[in-house]
Enzyme design. Structure first.
Site, short mmCIF file in Angstrom:
data_model
loop_
_atom_site.label_atom_id
_atom_site.label_comp_id
_atom_site.label_asym_id
_atom_site.label_seq_id
_atom_site.Cartn_x
_atom_site.Cartn_y
_atom_site.Cartn_z
N TYR A 26 39.05 139.38 77.45
CA TYR A 26 38.61 138.77 78.64
C TYR A 26 38.81 137.26 78.61
O TYR A 26 38.42 136.56 79.46
CB TYR A 26 37.23 139.21 79.08
N ASP A 91 35.14 154.59 98.82
CA ASP A 91 34.69 154.98 100.20
C ASP A 91 34.06 153.81 101.03
O ASP A 91 34.40 153.81 102.23
CB ASP A 91 33.77 156.17 100.23
N HIS A 104 41.50 142.63 87.76
CA HIS A 104 41.02 142.93 86.66
C HIS A 104 41.52 141.65 85.93
O HIS A 104 42.75 141.22 85.90
CB HIS A 104 41.62 144.34 86.02
N VAL A 105 40.60 141.15 84.97
CA VAL A 105 41.00 140.03 83.94
C VAL A 105 42.02 140.57 82.85
O VAL A 105 42.96 139.79 82.79
CB VAL A 105 39.77 139.51 83.40
N SER A 106 41.81 141.86 82.33
CA SER A 106 42.69 142.10 81.59
C SER A 106 43.70 143.30 82.16
O SER A 106 43.70 143.57 83.24
CB SER A 106 41.67 143.01 80.64
N ARG A 115 41.46 153.90 81.73
CA ARG A 115 41.44 152.92 82.57
C ARG A 115 42.74 152.98 83.62
O ARG A 115 42.75 151.98 84.50
CB ARG A 115 41.31 151.46 81.60
#
Length: 153
Positions: A26, A91, A104-106, A115
């Site tokens: 990260y 939802d 997403h950082v990664s 994932r």
């Protein structure tokens, strides 16, 4: 009360640990760095970034509902691990009909196979991953373009 040009920037579980949690994945930037980057980028388009973080799924849903109530112009969401598990967040995003970008950082696709699927991505018009915290800047630029906000000179 949110201004007419407010973007909600929502960060989910464990993102409060940015800078110290698995820096090899990260990086070393903190959540405060993310929030400053978002505020600075939003300001370039005459927008305001309302940054929130919660480790609780229900609170993130409440933030999404609040964004609707306060007529936010967009949502940037990094739901962390909830991206891969939360139909309820999906939802909520669909229900409010606010343009959303998932961040997403990664690179979630270069990590564990669980994932690879994201419920929140399916509720967003775009998804960014693997750019580090710069993904937030790119998400705000993309959202600003989508809603017709022009860069201030």
């Amino acid at each position: 009360m949110a201004a007419a040009g407010t973007i909600y920037v929502l960060n989910g579980p464990n993102l409060n640990l940015l800078g110290t949690r698995e820096p090899e994945t990260y990086g070393h930037a903190t959540l405060a760095d993310v929030e400053k980057l978002c505020a600075d980028t939003a300001r370039q388009f005459g927008l305001t970034a309302d940054c929130r973080q919660s480790n609780r799924e229900g609170e993130l849903i409440d933030f999404i509902h609040e964004a609707h109530t306060k007529k936010a112009v967009g949502i940037i969401i990094n739901a962390g691990g909830y991206s891969h598990t939360s139909i309820a967040l999906h939802d909520a995003l669909v229900a409010v009909k606010i343009p959303a970008v998932e961040v997403h950082v990664s690179n979630i696709h270069a990590r564990e196979s669980f994932r690879d699927h994201s419920f929140t991505a399916k509720a967003a018009f775009a998804s960014l991953c693997g750019f580090g915290i710069d993904g937030y800047r790119l998400a705000i630029i993309g959202l600003a373009t989508r809603i017709g906000a022009k860069a201030k000179t």
